[in-house]
Design an enzyme around this catalytic site. Structure first.
Site, PDB file in Angstrom:
ATOM      1  CE  LYS A  57      -0.844   1.671   3.310  1.00 35.31           C
ATOM      2  NZ  LYS A  57       0.689   2.310   4.595  1.00 35.31           N
ATOM      3  CG  HIS A  79       1.538  -3.847   8.055  1.00 34.50           C
ATOM      4  ND1 HIS A  79       1.473  -3.171   7.748  1.00 34.50           N
ATOM      5  CD2 HIS A  79       1.739  -3.192   9.224  1.00 34.50           C
ATOM      6  CE1 HIS A  79       1.852  -1.976   8.361  1.00 34.50           C
ATOM      7  NE2 HIS A  79       2.011  -2.713   9.764  1.00 34.50           N
ATOM      8  CG  HIS A 127      -2.255   0.190   7.909  1.00 38.00           C
ATOM      9  ND1 HIS A 127      -2.583  -0.963   7.261  1.00 38.00           N
ATOM     10  CD2 HIS A 127      -1.915   0.706   8.120  1.00 38.00           C
ATOM     11  CE1 HIS A 127      -1.187  -1.133   7.102  1.00 38.00           C
ATOM     12  NE2 HIS A 127      -0.866  -0.086   6.867  1.00 38.00           N
TER      13      HIS A 127
HETATM   14  C1  BG6 Z   1       2.663   2.086   7.666  1.00 44.49           C
HETATM   15  C2  BG6 Z   1       2.226   3.182   7.580  1.00 44.49           C
HETATM   16  O1  BG6 Z   1       1.838   1.140   6.601  1.00 44.49           O
HETATM   17  O2  BG6 Z   1       1.986   1.296   8.534  1.00 44.49           O
HETATM   18  C3  BG6 Z   1       3.590   4.264   8.470  1.00 44.49           C
HETATM   19  O3  BG6 Z   1       2.650   3.921   6.270  1.00 44.49           O
HETATM   20  C4  BG6 Z   1       3.084   3.210  10.005  1.00 44.49           C
HETATM   21  O4  BG6 Z   1       3.025   5.814   8.372  1.00 44.49           O
HETATM   22  C5  BG6 Z   1       2.307   2.079   9.939  1.00 44.49           C
HETATM   23  O5  BG6 Z   1       4.384   3.954  11.243  1.00 44.49           O
HETATM   24  C6  BG6 Z   1       2.226   1.391  11.477  1.00 44.49           C
HETATM   25  O6  BG6 Z   1       2.403   0.301  11.728  1.00 44.49           O
HETATM   26  P1  BG6 Z   1       2.870  -0.335  12.812  1.00 44.49           P
HETATM   27  O7  BG6 Z   1       2.184  -2.137  12.296  1.00 44.49           O
HETATM   28  O8  BG6 Z   1       4.046  -0.406  13.205  1.00 44.49           O
HETATM   29  O9  BG6 Z   1       0.917  -0.037  13.251  1.00 44.49           O
END
Ligand code: BG6
Length: 500
Positions: free
Chosen positions: A150, A180, A242
Site C-alpha cells: 500500500k 500488514h 489499515h
Molecule cells: C504503515 C504506514 O503502513 O503502517 C506507517 O505507512 C505506519 O506510516 C505503519 O507507521 C504502522 O504500522 P504498525 O504495524 O507499526 O502499526
C-alpha cells in the site's frame, strides 16, 4: 506443517526502509523458525554497486540493529547463503531481461517466483509491466506472484488506473495486495472472537452498540520517509487501508466458509454499505491536523514543518479522524470513529466498542445514579488483549458500583513463538493463500469512501490546525462525535481504577 513450494523471493527496493526494517528481518526470523521452504533464494535488486558479499555484510548490519534478541551465528550463515544481490536499475528496460536470465540461468534457483514491490507507488505500474514484457508473468515453468505494498494508488482514479494496468499483465490470482494489519495476531483474533463465540452475536448490532472507535496512535514521527509521507498524509497512509480493514472485520457478517473469496466478499459488502460522504458534509465527518513542536518524555521534538525534507508551507495532515456510518440492518446509525496520528502521546492501536446504557435507569434513586456503559476493548498493539468492562456492586453498605474487567486475552507474549504480521503474510504469499490480502474491488471501495475527503482537503490548502507533539491530538476533533456522551477513548482499560 504445510510443505511450501521452493521459490525465489525477489525484492525490488531492497535497500529501502520497508525492506531493511520489515522484510529482511521477517525472512530471517522465518529462517530461524524453519518456516521457509526447503529451497529458497532471496534476490535483492538494487542500483548500488554491490555484490553478494558486500550486500550480505550490509544485511548483517541491518539485522544486528533490528533483531533484538540477538543473531544466531549458524542461522545467520544459513540465511545469508540464501541472500543474493542483483545489480540493476529498474529505470532501465534492459534490467528486466538481465534479471530474467539471472533467475532462469542460476541452476540452484527454484522455478517459482515471488516479486515483491517495496517501491514508491509511482513505480508499481512500470515495474509490473516490464516484468510482463520479459515474460516474468507467465506461469509455464512455475508460479509467478506479485506483491504490492500500500498505498494502492494516490486516489480513486489513480487506484483504478493502477489496477487496470496491473491486470493487463497479471491475473487477480497472481496479485497479492498486502495490508500488514491483516497479518497481526489480534486482528485475526477479531474474526475468531466474533465468529467462534455465540455469546456476542445477539449484542453485535445497532440495538446494543452505541458506537465503535478504532484508534491508531504512534509516538514516532515521520522518520526518514518525508518524501513519501508529505505526499500521502495520514488519511491515505493509515485510514484508507489499515483502519478501514479493521472496520470491516468488526462489522462484517459471518462468511459461509473460510475461503479467501467468501471472506473478501463479506468485507466488500461492508465497504459498499458505508454511507458516502457528500463533499458538503466533509467537515462534519472528517478532521485533520499536523503536529507542531512538543515534548516526548523529557525530550523536545520538532514540529512536522521542521522535519528534514518537509516543505515549510506543507499542510499535509499527520492526524486524521473520520466518522462513518454503515447503512445496513446491523449497523444503521451506529457511528464508527476512526482516528490515527503521528507523534501522539502513546503508541497504541485499539478497537473500542461502547455499548448502550441499560434501557431503564433502575439505580437512579441510589448512590449510583448513572451506570457507566460497558466497553469491549480489543487491543492490537503493543498489548494484545480482549477486555470487557462491566459494572459490579462494590462490597459494603449502600448501593455503589465499580468497574471490573473480564480479560479474555489469549496472547501471552512470553508464551511460544508469535509470527510478526509480515512473517505471517510472507508465508501466505509463498503458500498461495489470498485470504489476508486485498482484492481489487475491496481496494476500490475503500478509496471511494475516503475520496470525497481527499478532494475537499486537496483544495483547502491554506491552513491546517496543529497539536503539540506528544499529545492525543486537537480537542477540536471532538466535534465529530454525534452525542455529548461520546469522547475519544485513550485508556486501554488494563487498570480498573483509571477513568477515560
Ligand atoms: C504503515 C504506514 O503502513 O503502517 C506507517 O505507512 C505506519 O506510516 C505503519 O507507521 C504502522 O504500522 P504498525 O504495524 O507499526 O502499526
Amino acid at each position: 506443517m504445510l510443505v511450501l513450494d521452493p521459490c525465489v523471493f525477489t525484492i525490488f527496493g531492497s535497500t529501502g526502509h520497508l525492506s531493511r526494517t520489515k522484510l529482511l528481518p521477517s525472512l530471517y526470523h522465518l529462517e530461524a523458525e524453519n518456516r521457509l521452504p526447503e529451497s529458497v533464494a532471496i534476490v535483492c535488486v538494487g542500483r548500488r554497486p554491490w555484490n553478494d558479499e558486500t550486500w550480505r555484510a550490509e544485511v548483517t548490519r541491518w539485522l544486528e540493529e533490528r533483531i533484538v534478541d540477538g543473531l544466531d551465528a549458524d542461522c545467520l550463515a544459513r540465511f545469508l547463503s540464501k541472500v543474493f544481490y542483483f545489480l540493476g536499475d529498474i529505470g532501465k528496460e534492459e534490467t528486466f531481461g538481465l534479471l530474467k536470465d539471472y533467475l532462469e540461468k542460476t541452476p540452484a534457483f527454484p522455478t517459482n517466483y515471488v516479486f515483491y514491490l517495496s517501491l514508491p507507488p509511482a513505480e508499481y505500474k512500470m515495474v509490473a509491466h516490464r516484468l510482463a514484457l520479459n515474460g516474468l508473468n507467465k506461469e509455464e515453468a512455475g508460479w509467478r506472484r506479485l506483491v504490492i505494498e500500500k498505498p494502492f494508488g494516490y486516489d480513486l482514479e489513480d487506484a483504478n488506473s493502477l489496477d487496470h494496468s496491473l491486470r493487463l499483465d497479471f491475473s487477480e490470482n497472481q496479485l497479492y495486495r498486502i495490508d500488514h494489519y491483516l497479518g497481526k495476531e489480534t486482528v485475526q483474533n477479531v474474526f475468531v472472537f466474533r465468529f467462534a463465540n455465540l455469546l456476542l452475536e445477539p449484542l453485535w448490532n445497532r440495538n446494543y452498540i452505541d458506537h465503535v472507535q478504532i484508534t491508531h496512535g504512534e509516538v514516532a514521527g515521520i522518520e526518514d520517509r518525508a518524501e513519501f509521507y508529505d505526499s500521502a498524509g495520514a488519511l491515505r497512509d493509515m485510514i484508507q487501508s489499515h483502519l478501514l480493514q479493521l472496520l470491516t472485520l468488526v462489522a462484517m457478517e459471518p462468511p459461509p466458509n473460510l475461503d479467501a473469496e467468501s471472506i473478501r466478499d463479506e468485507k466488500v459488502k461492508v465497504l459498499k454499505s458505508i454511507r458516502p460522504i457528500p463533499k458538503n458534509a466533509v467537515h462534519a465527518h472528517a478532521y485533520r491536523a499536523q503536529y507542531g513542536r512538543g515534548r516526548l518524555g523529557d525530550k523536545n521534538v520538532p514540529g512536522y514543518l521542521e522535519e528534514k525534507g518537509i516543505p515549510e508551507t506543507s499542510t499535509t495532515e499527520t492526524y486524521a479522524a473520520v466518522k462513518l456510518y454503515i447503512d445496513n440492518w446491523r449497523w444503521r446509525n451506529v457511528p464508527f470513529y476512526l482516528r490515527t496520528g503521528k507523534r501522539m502521546a502513546e503508541s497504541h492501536s485499539m478497537i473500542s466498542i461502547r455499548f448502550r446504557h441499560p434501557p431503564q435507569q433502575l439505580f437512579r434513586e441510589t448512590q449510583i445514579q448513572e451506570i457507566a456503559p460497558n466497553w469491549l476493548l480489543l487491543g492490537i498493539q503493543p498489548e494484545q488483549f480482549i477486555r470487557a468492562e462491566l459494572q459490579v456492586r462494590e462490597p459494603g453498605i449502600g448501593m455503589r458500583t465499580r468497574k471490573t474487567i473480564l480479560d479474555a486475552s489469549t496472547c501471552d507474549a512470553t508464551e511460544g513463538y508469535h509470527l510478526d504480521a509480515y512473517e505471517a503474510l510472507l508465508l501466505d504469499v509463498i503458500e498461495g493463500d489470498h485470504s489476508q490480502f486485498l482484492r481489487s474491488d475491496e481496494v476500490n471501495w475503500a478509496w471511494r469512501i475516503v475520496d470525497p475527503i481527499l478532494k475537499v482537503w486537496a483544495v483547502e490548502r491554506d491552513f491546517i490546525p496543529t497539536y503539540p507533539a506528544g499529545t492525543w491530538g486537537p480537542q477540536e476533533s471532538n466535534r465529530l462525535f454525534e452525542k455529548e456522551s461520546q469522547a475519544w477513548r485513550n485508556n486501554m482499560g488494563g487498570d480498573v481504577c483509571i477513568t477515560d
